[in-house]
Design an enzyme around this catalytic site. Structure first.
Site, short mmCIF file in Angstrom:
data_model
loop_
_atom_site.label_atom_id
_atom_site.label_comp_id
_atom_site.label_asym_id
_atom_site.label_seq_id
_atom_site.Cartn_x
_atom_site.Cartn_y
_atom_site.Cartn_z
N ASN A 201 -3.62 5.85 -2.62
CA ASN A 201 -3.35 5.94 -1.17
C ASN A 201 -2.72 7.26 -0.76
OD1 ASN A 201 -4.53 3.55 -0.56
ND2 ASN A 201 -2.63 2.37 -0.48
N GLU B 175 -3.43 -0.45 -9.91
CA GLU B 175 -2.30 0.46 -10.15
C GLU B 175 -1.08 -0.38 -10.51
OE1 GLU B 175 -3.24 4.34 -7.33
OE2 GLU B 175 -2.22 2.65 -6.38
N SER C 63 0.82 -1.22 0.00
CA SER C 63 0.00 0.00 0.00
C SER C 63 0.85 1.25 0.00
CB SER C 63 -0.84 0.07 1.29
OG SER C 63 -1.67 -1.03 1.41
N HIS D 219 -0.88 -3.02 -7.51
CA HIS D 219 -1.60 -2.58 -6.31
C HIS D 219 -3.11 -2.66 -6.54
CE1 HIS D 219 -2.84 0.63 -3.26
NE2 HIS D 219 -2.59 -0.48 -2.62
N1 CAA Z 1 -16.75 -10.21 -2.87
C1 CAA Z 1 -17.63 -10.23 -3.89
N2 CAA Z 1 -18.63 -9.34 -4.03
C2 CAA Z 1 -18.74 -8.39 -3.10
C3 CAA Z 1 -17.85 -8.29 -2.00
C4 CAA Z 1 -16.83 -9.25 -1.92
N3 CAA Z 1 -15.93 -9.25 -0.92
N4 CAA Z 1 -18.20 -7.23 -1.26
C5 CAA Z 1 -19.26 -6.65 -1.85
N5 CAA Z 1 -19.60 -7.36 -2.96
C6 CAA Z 1 -20.67 -7.07 -3.91
C7 CAA Z 1 -22.00 -7.39 -3.30
O1 CAA Z 1 -22.37 -8.74 -3.54
C8 CAA Z 1 -22.92 -6.42 -3.99
O2 CAA Z 1 -23.37 -6.96 -5.23
P1 CAA Z 1 -24.77 -6.51 -5.87
O3 CAA Z 1 -24.50 -5.16 -6.45
O4 CAA Z 1 -25.05 -7.56 -6.85
O5 CAA Z 1 -25.73 -6.49 -4.73
C9 CAA Z 1 -22.03 -5.22 -4.28
O6 CAA Z 1 -20.69 -5.68 -4.18
C10 CAA Z 1 -22.26 -4.13 -3.29
O7 CAA Z 1 -22.09 -4.64 -1.96
P2 CAA Z 1 -23.07 -4.39 -0.74
O8 CAA Z 1 -24.46 -4.20 -1.24
O9 CAA Z 1 -22.81 -5.43 0.29
O10 CAA Z 1 -22.53 -3.07 -0.06
P3 CAA Z 1 -22.15 -1.67 -0.68
O11 CAA Z 1 -23.08 -1.24 -1.76
O12 CAA Z 1 -21.95 -0.81 0.49
O13 CAA Z 1 -20.73 -1.92 -1.37
C11 CAA Z 1 -18.39 -1.82 -1.21
C12 CAA Z 1 -19.67 -2.47 -0.68
C13 CAA Z 1 -18.16 -2.21 -2.66
C14 CAA Z 1 -17.27 -2.35 -0.34
C15 CAA Z 1 -18.54 -0.24 -1.11
O14 CAA Z 1 -18.96 0.11 0.19
C16 CAA Z 1 -17.26 0.50 -1.42
O15 CAA Z 1 -16.93 0.72 -2.59
N6 CAA Z 1 -16.55 0.91 -0.36
C17 CAA Z 1 -15.28 1.63 -0.49
C18 CAA Z 1 -14.18 0.62 -0.72
C19 CAA Z 1 -12.86 1.30 -0.92
O16 CAA Z 1 -12.69 2.52 -0.90
N7 CAA Z 1 -11.84 0.46 -1.13
C20 CAA Z 1 -10.48 0.91 -1.27
C21 CAA Z 1 -9.81 0.86 0.08
S1 CAA Z 1 -8.15 1.42 0.00
C22 CAA Z 1 -7.33 0.12 -0.61
O17 CAA Z 1 -7.84 -0.95 -0.83
C23 CAA Z 1 -5.87 0.34 -0.89
C24 CAA Z 1 -4.92 0.12 0.21
O18 CAA Z 1 -3.74 -0.13 -0.12
C25 CAA Z 1 -5.26 0.26 1.65
P1 NAD Z 2 -3.86 -9.42 6.05
O1 NAD Z 2 -3.34 -9.21 7.41
O2 NAD Z 2 -5.32 -9.58 5.84
O3 NAD Z 2 -3.15 -10.70 5.38
C1 NAD Z 2 -1.78 -10.91 5.33
C2 NAD Z 2 -1.55 -12.42 5.23
O4 NAD Z 2 -0.17 -12.65 4.94
C3 NAD Z 2 -1.88 -13.16 6.53
O5 NAD Z 2 -2.78 -14.21 6.25
C4 NAD Z 2 -0.52 -13.67 7.00
O6 NAD Z 2 -0.59 -14.94 7.65
C5 NAD Z 2 0.24 -13.78 5.69
N1 NAD Z 2 1.69 -13.72 5.85
C6 NAD Z 2 2.40 -12.89 6.62
N2 NAD Z 2 3.72 -13.12 6.47
C7 NAD Z 2 3.83 -14.12 5.55
C8 NAD Z 2 4.93 -14.80 4.96
N3 NAD Z 2 6.18 -14.50 5.28
N4 NAD Z 2 4.66 -15.75 4.06
C9 NAD Z 2 3.39 -16.07 3.72
N5 NAD Z 2 2.31 -15.46 4.24
C10 NAD Z 2 2.54 -14.49 5.15
O7 NAD Z 2 -3.31 -8.20 5.17
P2 NAD Z 2 -3.90 -7.57 3.83
O8 NAD Z 2 -4.88 -6.51 4.18
O9 NAD Z 2 -4.28 -8.66 2.89
O10 NAD Z 2 -2.61 -6.81 3.28
C11 NAD Z 2 -1.57 -7.48 2.59
C12 NAD Z 2 -0.75 -6.47 1.81
O11 NAD Z 2 -1.61 -5.79 0.87
C13 NAD Z 2 -0.07 -5.39 2.64
O12 NAD Z 2 1.13 -5.04 2.02
C14 NAD Z 2 -1.08 -4.23 2.55
O13 NAD Z 2 -0.49 -2.99 2.76
C15 NAD Z 2 -1.55 -4.38 1.12
N6 NAD Z 2 -2.88 -3.83 0.82
C16 NAD Z 2 -3.89 -3.89 1.75
C17 NAD Z 2 -5.14 -3.38 1.42
C18 NAD Z 2 -6.29 -3.42 2.38
O14 NAD Z 2 -7.29 -2.73 2.16
N7 NAD Z 2 -6.24 -4.19 3.45
C19 NAD Z 2 -5.37 -2.85 0.14
C20 NAD Z 2 -4.33 -2.84 -0.80
C21 NAD Z 2 -3.07 -3.32 -0.43
#
Ligand code: CAA
Ligand code: NAD
Length: 302
Positions: A208, A170, A137, A158
């Site tokens: 991010n 990405e 991330s 990503h």
């Molecule tokens: N697997 C498969 N399908 C899924 C699912 C999953 N895990 N989660 C949700 N869905 C599907 C549902 O089945 C539903 O399908 P229908 O349209 O057919 O009903 C649809 O997605 C919408 O889901 P919900 O009705 O349960 O709920 P919602 O409308 O609130 O949507 C969401 C859920 C898609 C998660 C929405 O809330 C959303 O877009 N949230 C923001 C997510 C976001 O910003 N993600 C990025 C996070 S940052 C990141 O990931 C990067 C990082 O490195 C940290």
């Molecule tokens: P998570 O904690 O849900 O899962 C990580 C998994 O990796 C765990 O099941 C753990 O047992 C396993 N693991 C740890 N060390 C290991 C090793 N040496 N060998 C094999 N398996 C190992 O974490 P996550 O949310 O899936 O995040 C994973 C990566 O993806 C991180 O780099 C995170 O920054 C990135 N990421 C997370 C998100 C998010 O929304 N959570 C979105 C995009 C990217």
């Protein structure tokens, strides 16, 4: 004969066998979308209990996908589920899991030293042509790749949570990623149904770098008591059209991951106050309240 040659060349140029290391929130989704697109997938985690949870998560999610895509034809949906799930093999043997891989996608914990340990160990055993990618991330892809001898075959892929739903991928190229590697990563992203964008190896890439500061500022706002958690979330949903509020989203991403991101950026950019440590976030993580995945974070979950 020429067409056979073409087929062979074509086949050798396409990513078919993929290994996903880490079967958590992200790795399970990445393995699922690759299997849905027909890739042979090996999914690796550290023990069988975790892999069992991973396979359950994939089954639940793929059922949701099938229900949506095959609404009119449930029998085809069943076939899609069976065929896709058959494409995934689960393993705890990391070295053995990469010996046939065209692409390894790493999705383990967001810590540089742990990622280094993994990549230096698999670099020795993976075939020469294998591309390595990290789903990090916030960490530098160049720095992650530095422990390998395949910096030209290394990039960032990503994904976004939930992977089966979020359309974006990405694709990150470092100064050392070759054109061929970059083109293969882009083609693979499209083949698994994602919209690809390209970004240089900069902290947080595009999404991010913009999104995480919103989450961090929302946590600080909550900590100061400016508004309740629920009101902060309602505000961003109804006032800015976000699908989830920032505190809900922080819980959904995982508070440990958020903490690792901010800690890593603070260490690297100590003068930027946006990345200062946040007491309430650190406290929740110390208590094991990591968000949706542990049943409690800023909110409680069933
Ligand atoms: N697997 C498969 N399908 C899924 C699912 C999953 N895990 N989660 C949700 N869905 C599907 C549902 O089945 C539903 O399908 P229908 O349209 O057919 O009903 C649809 O997605 C919408 O889901 P919900 O009705 O349960 O709920 P919602 O409308 O609130 O949507 C969401 C859920 C898609 C998660 C929405 O809330 C959303 O877009 N949230 C923001 C997510 C976001 O910003 N993600 C990025 C996070 S940052 C990141 O990931 C990067 C990082 O490195 C940290
Ligand atoms: P998570 O904690 O849900 O899962 C990580 C998994 O990796 C765990 O099941 C753990 O047992 C396993 N693991 C740890 N060390 C290991 C090793 N040496 N060998 C094999 N398996 C190992 O974490 P996550 O949310 O899936 O995040 C994973 C990566 O993806 C991180 O780099 C995170 O920054 C990135 N990421 C997370 C998100 C998010 O929304 N959570 C979105 C995009 C990217």
């Amino acid at each position: 004969l020429p067409s056979l040659v073409f087929v062979r060349n074509f086949a050798s140029n396409v990513i078919q066998n993929i290994t996903v290391v880490g079967g958590g929130l992200m790795g399970s989704g990445i393995a699922q979308v690759a299997a849905q697109a027909g890739n042979s997938v090996t999914l690796v985690d550290v023990n069988d209990d975790l892999l069992k949870k991973t396979s359950q998560r994939i089954e639940t999610s793929i059922q949701r996908v099938a229900k949506k895509v095959y609404k009119e034809k449930p029998e085809d949906g069943e076939k899609f589920i069976t065929e896709s799930l058959k494409k995934i093999t689960y393993s705890t043997d990391i070295p053995a899991s990469v010996t046939k891989a065209d692409l390894v996608v790493e999705a383990i914990v967001e810590k540089m030293d742990i990622k280094h340990k993994l990549f230096s160990s698999i670099d020795k055993v993976a075939p020469e042509h294998t591309i390595f990618a990290s789903n990090t991330s916030s960490l530098s892809i160049t720095e992650i790749a530095s422990v390998t001898n395949r910096k030209d075959r290394f990039g960032g892929l990503h994904f976004f949570n939930p992977v089966p739903v979020m359309k974006l991928l990405e694709v990150i190229r470092t100064n050392e990623t070759s054109d061929e590697t970059y083109q293969k990563m882009m083609a693979w992203g499209k083949a698994i149904g994602k919209v690809t964008i390209t970004c240089k190896d900069t902290p947080g890439f595009v999404v991010n770098r913009l999104l995480v500061p919103i989450l961090l500022e929302a946590i600080r706002m909550y900590e100061r008591g400016d508004a309740s958690a629920r009101d902060i979330d309602i505000a961003l949903k109804l006032g800015a059209g976000h699908p989830m509020g920032p505190l809900e989203l922080a819980d959904y991403v995982g508070l440990d991951t958020n903490k690792n991101i901010v800690d890593g950026w603070h260490a690297k950019f100590p003068d930027n106050p946006l990345f200062n440590p946040i007491d309430s976030l650190n406290k929740l993580v110390a208590e094991g309240k990591l968000g949706v995945k542990t049943g409690e974070g800023f909110y409680k979950y069933e």
